[in-house]
Design a protein around this motif. Structure first.
Motif, PDB file in Angstrom:
ATOM      1  N   PHE A  36     112.051  52.752  71.145  1.00  0.00           N
ATOM      2  CA  PHE A  36     111.573  52.823  69.767  1.00  0.00           C
ATOM      3  C   PHE A  36     110.651  51.645  69.446  1.00  0.00           C
ATOM      4  O   PHE A  36     109.665  51.798  68.717  1.00  0.00           O
ATOM      5  CB  PHE A  36     112.740  52.868  68.781  1.00  0.00           C
ATOM      6  N   PHE A  37     110.976  50.466  69.970  1.00  0.00           N
ATOM      7  CA  PHE A  37     110.115  49.291  69.783  1.00  0.00           C
ATOM      8  C   PHE A  37     108.704  49.589  70.288  1.00  0.00           C
ATOM      9  O   PHE A  37     107.714  49.326  69.599  1.00  0.00           O
ATOM     10  CB  PHE A  37     110.727  48.103  70.540  1.00  0.00           C
ATOM     11  N   ALA A  38     108.611  50.168  71.479  1.00  0.00           N
ATOM     12  CA  ALA A  38     107.297  50.504  72.056  1.00  0.00           C
ATOM     13  C   ALA A  38     106.570  51.541  71.212  1.00  0.00           C
ATOM     14  O   ALA A  38     105.359  51.424  70.970  1.00  0.00           O
ATOM     15  CB  ALA A  38     107.472  50.998  73.487  1.00  0.00           C
ATOM     16  N   VAL A  39     107.299  52.561  70.747  1.00  0.00           N
ATOM     17  CA  VAL A  39     106.672  53.598  69.913  1.00  0.00           C
ATOM     18  C   VAL A  39     106.117  52.984  68.637  1.00  0.00           C
ATOM     19  O   VAL A  39     104.968  53.278  68.234  1.00  0.00           O
ATOM     20  CB  VAL A  39     107.687  54.723  69.599  1.00  0.00           C
ATOM     21  N   PHE A  40     106.884  52.128  67.984  1.00  0.00           N
ATOM     22  CA  PHE A  40     106.415  51.508  66.740  1.00  0.00           C
ATOM     23  C   PHE A  40     105.220  50.588  66.987  1.00  0.00           C
ATOM     24  O   PHE A  40     104.309  50.518  66.164  1.00  0.00           O
ATOM     25  CB  PHE A  40     107.544  50.760  66.034  1.00  0.00           C
ATOM     26  N   LEU A  41     105.206  49.878  68.119  1.00  0.00           N
ATOM     27  CA  LEU A  41     104.049  49.034  68.434  1.00  0.00           C
ATOM     28  C   LEU A  41     102.801  49.879  68.705  1.00  0.00           C
ATOM     29  O   LEU A  41     101.696  49.512  68.288  1.00  0.00           O
ATOM     30  CB  LEU A  41     104.351  48.133  69.623  1.00  0.00           C
ATOM     31  N   ILE A  42     102.970  50.998  69.383  1.00  0.00           N
ATOM     32  CA  ILE A  42     101.825  51.891  69.637  1.00  0.00           C
ATOM     33  C   ILE A  42     101.301  52.457  68.320  1.00  0.00           C
ATOM     34  O   ILE A  42     100.082  52.500  68.094  1.00  0.00           O
ATOM     35  CB  ILE A  42     102.226  53.017  70.618  1.00  0.00           C
ATOM     36  N   LEU A  43     102.216  52.860  67.452  1.00  0.00           N
ATOM     37  CA  LEU A  43     101.787  53.356  66.140  1.00  0.00           C
ATOM     38  C   LEU A  43     101.079  52.264  65.343  1.00  0.00           C
ATOM     39  O   LEU A  43     100.061  52.519  64.693  1.00  0.00           O
ATOM     40  CB  LEU A  43     102.983  53.900  65.357  1.00  0.00           C
ATOM     41  N   ALA A  44     101.617  51.048  65.399  1.00  0.00           N
ATOM     42  CA  ALA A  44     100.981  49.933  64.683  1.00  0.00           C
ATOM     43  C   ALA A  44      99.580  49.683  65.232  1.00  0.00           C
ATOM     44  O   ALA A  44      98.636  49.477  64.453  1.00  0.00           O
ATOM     45  CB  ALA A  44     101.844  48.671  64.798  1.00  0.00           C
ATOM     46  N   ALA A  45      99.432  49.725  66.560  1.00  0.00           N
ATOM     47  CA  ALA A  45      98.107  49.540  67.163  1.00  0.00           C
ATOM     48  C   ALA A  45      97.154  50.645  66.714  1.00  0.00           C
ATOM     49  O   ALA A  45      95.969  50.389  66.429  1.00  0.00           O
ATOM     50  CB  ALA A  45      98.223  49.516  68.684  1.00  0.00           C
ATOM     51  N   ASN A  46      97.658  51.858  66.614  1.00  0.00           N
ATOM     52  CA  ASN A  46      96.833  52.973  66.144  1.00  0.00           C
ATOM     53  C   ASN A  46      96.386  52.752  64.701  1.00  0.00           C
ATOM     54  O   ASN A  46      95.218  52.994  64.358  1.00  0.00           O
ATOM     55  CB  ASN A  46      97.612  54.288  66.274  1.00  0.00           C
ATOM     56  N   PHE A  47      97.292  52.277  63.866  1.00  0.00           N
ATOM     57  CA  PHE A  47      96.927  52.033  62.468  1.00  0.00           C
ATOM     58  C   PHE A  47      95.984  50.835  62.343  1.00  0.00           C
ATOM     59  O   PHE A  47      95.114  50.815  61.462  1.00  0.00           O
ATOM     60  CB  PHE A  47      98.176  51.841  61.601  1.00  0.00           C
ATOM     61  N   ILE A  48      96.144  49.841  63.194  1.00  0.00           N
ATOM     62  CA  ILE A  48      95.212  48.706  63.195  1.00  0.00           C
ATOM     63  C   ILE A  48      93.819  49.187  63.579  1.00  0.00           C
ATOM     64  O   ILE A  48      92.821  48.810  62.965  1.00  0.00           O
ATOM     65  CB  ILE A  48      95.707  47.587  64.142  1.00  0.00           C
ATOM     66  N   TYR A  49      93.751  50.053  64.577  1.00  0.00           N
ATOM     67  CA  TYR A  49      92.466  50.632  64.987  1.00  0.00           C
ATOM     68  C   TYR A  49      91.853  51.423  63.824  1.00  0.00           C
ATOM     69  O   TYR A  49      90.659  51.300  63.541  1.00  0.00           O
ATOM     70  CB  TYR A  49      92.669  51.545  66.207  1.00  0.00           C
ATOM     71  N   GLY A  50      92.700  52.203  63.143  1.00  0.00           N
ATOM     72  CA  GLY A  50      92.206  52.966  61.988  1.00  0.00           C
ATOM     73  C   GLY A  50      91.722  52.059  60.871  1.00  0.00           C
ATOM     74  O   GLY A  50      90.720  52.353  60.210  1.00  0.00           O
ATOM     75  N   ALA A  51      92.425  50.944  60.652  1.00  0.00           N
ATOM     76  CA  ALA A  51      92.017  50.004  59.608  1.00  0.00           C
ATOM     77  C   ALA A  51      90.708  49.315  59.986  1.00  0.00           C
ATOM     78  O   ALA A  51      89.871  49.030  59.121  1.00  0.00           O
ATOM     79  CB  ALA A  51      93.116  48.970  59.379  1.00  0.00           C
ATOM     80  N   ALA A  52      90.503  49.055  61.285  1.00  0.00           N
ATOM     81  CA  ALA A  52      89.250  48.426  61.728  1.00  0.00           C
ATOM     82  C   ALA A  52      88.069  49.393  61.555  1.00  0.00           C
ATOM     83  O   ALA A  52      86.959  48.975  61.220  1.00  0.00           O
ATOM     84  CB  ALA A  52      89.367  47.986  63.176  1.00  0.00           C
ATOM     85  N   LYS A  53      88.313  50.669  61.776  1.00  0.00           N
ATOM     86  CA  LYS A  53      87.266  51.692  61.633  1.00  0.00           C
ATOM     87  C   LYS A  53      86.936  51.942  60.167  1.00  0.00           C
ATOM     88  O   LYS A  53      85.781  52.213  59.831  1.00  0.00           O
ATOM     89  CB  LYS A  53      87.705  53.009  62.285  1.00  0.00           C
ATOM     90  N   ALA A  54      87.951  51.897  59.322  1.00  0.00           N
ATOM     91  CA  ALA A  54      87.748  52.143  57.887  1.00  0.00           C
ATOM     92  C   ALA A  54      88.473  51.045  57.108  1.00  0.00           C
ATOM     93  O   ALA A  54      89.615  51.215  56.690  1.00  0.00           O
ATOM     94  CB  ALA A  54      88.289  53.518  57.511  1.00  0.00           C
ATOM     95  N   PRO A  55      87.836  49.893  56.898  1.00  0.00           N
ATOM     96  CA  PRO A  55      88.491  48.748  56.256  1.00  0.00           C
ATOM     97  C   PRO A  55      88.996  49.018  54.833  1.00  0.00           C
ATOM     98  O   PRO A  55      89.871  48.317  54.354  1.00  0.00           O
ATOM     99  CB  PRO A  55      87.409  47.668  56.235  1.00  0.00           C
ATOM    100  N   ASP A  56      88.494  50.027  54.194  1.00  0.00           N
ATOM    101  CA  ASP A  56      88.942  50.318  52.833  1.00  0.00           C
ATOM    102  C   ASP A  56      90.182  51.225  52.805  1.00  0.00           C
ATOM    103  O   ASP A  56      90.677  51.567  51.742  1.00  0.00           O
ATOM    104  CB  ASP A  56      87.806  50.957  52.035  1.00  0.00           C
ATOM    105  N   ASN A  57      90.725  51.597  53.967  1.00  0.00           N
ATOM    106  CA  ASN A  57      91.891  52.476  54.062  1.00  0.00           C
ATOM    107  C   ASN A  57      93.175  51.641  53.914  1.00  0.00           C
ATOM    108  O   ASN A  57      93.713  51.116  54.885  1.00  0.00           O
ATOM    109  CB  ASN A  57      91.870  53.225  55.398  1.00  0.00           C
TER     110      ASN A  57
END
Length: 173
Positions: A36-57
């Motif tokens: 679960f730790f790994a899954v949450f880190l992967i999800l966090a990395a995905n959301f960080i990537y999304g935030a970098a692509k769209a900083p206003d999100n």
């Protein structure tokens, strides 16, 4: 007719209980928590990537924080549970237990509490049938008897002779 192979009283030192509970967690608790730790880190990395692509999100930032908090909880919670259980065990003092090993079952009972009062009722003995659900793990200074993944008992080797230790080993199937 029961064929009793061993009946013996013993005490569990706090250090042995600490070590055995840690080993139990390594075997049954931590593998799921690390997944679960790994899954949450992967999800966090995905959301960080999304935030970098769209900083206003703002939702991406919020979900990143939530995923990181959940990842941290996966590591913190088992440590906290272990600490609380060990505090409770230490607060009980030296409790005397007994083990009975027969052909068909292993029975663990509480014989007395460290500070007995007349109102204290001893719990019913736990009878673990030797039907394949009983799992025995051996370590240098203790055994762990588990019935399924939920019932866990620590048996220190220090209170037993070599023949008695062999009898406990015989439960390993």
């Amino acid at each position: 007719m029961e064929n009793i192979k061993l009946k013996k009283s013993y005490r569990i030192p706090a250090e042995i209980y600490r070590e055995s509970y840690r080993e139990y967690q390594k075997k049954y608790v931590y593998p799921k928590k690390w997944a679960f730790f790994a899954v949450f880190l992967i999800l966090a990395a995905n959301f960080i990537y999304g935030a970098a692509k769209a900083p206003d999100n703002l939702l991406a930032y919020l979900l990143t924080v939530v995923c990181l908090a959940l990842a941290a909880a996966q590591i913190y919670n088992p440590v906290q549970v272990r600490r609380r259980i060990l505090e409770t065990i230490a607060g009980m003092g030296e409790t005397v237990y007994s083990i009975t090993i027969a052909d068909e079952y292993v029975e663990i009972a509480t014989e007395s509490f460290a500070e007995n009062s007349e109102d204290d009722e001893l719990p019913e003995p736990a009878r673990l049938h030797r039907d394949g659900s009983l799992n025995v793990l051996e370590y240098d200074s203790f055994f762990i008897l588990m019935y399924g993944k939920e019932i866990f008992y620590s048996i220190p080797k220090a209170d037993f002779t070599e023949d008695e230790i062999e009898t406990i080993r015989s439960c390993m199937n």
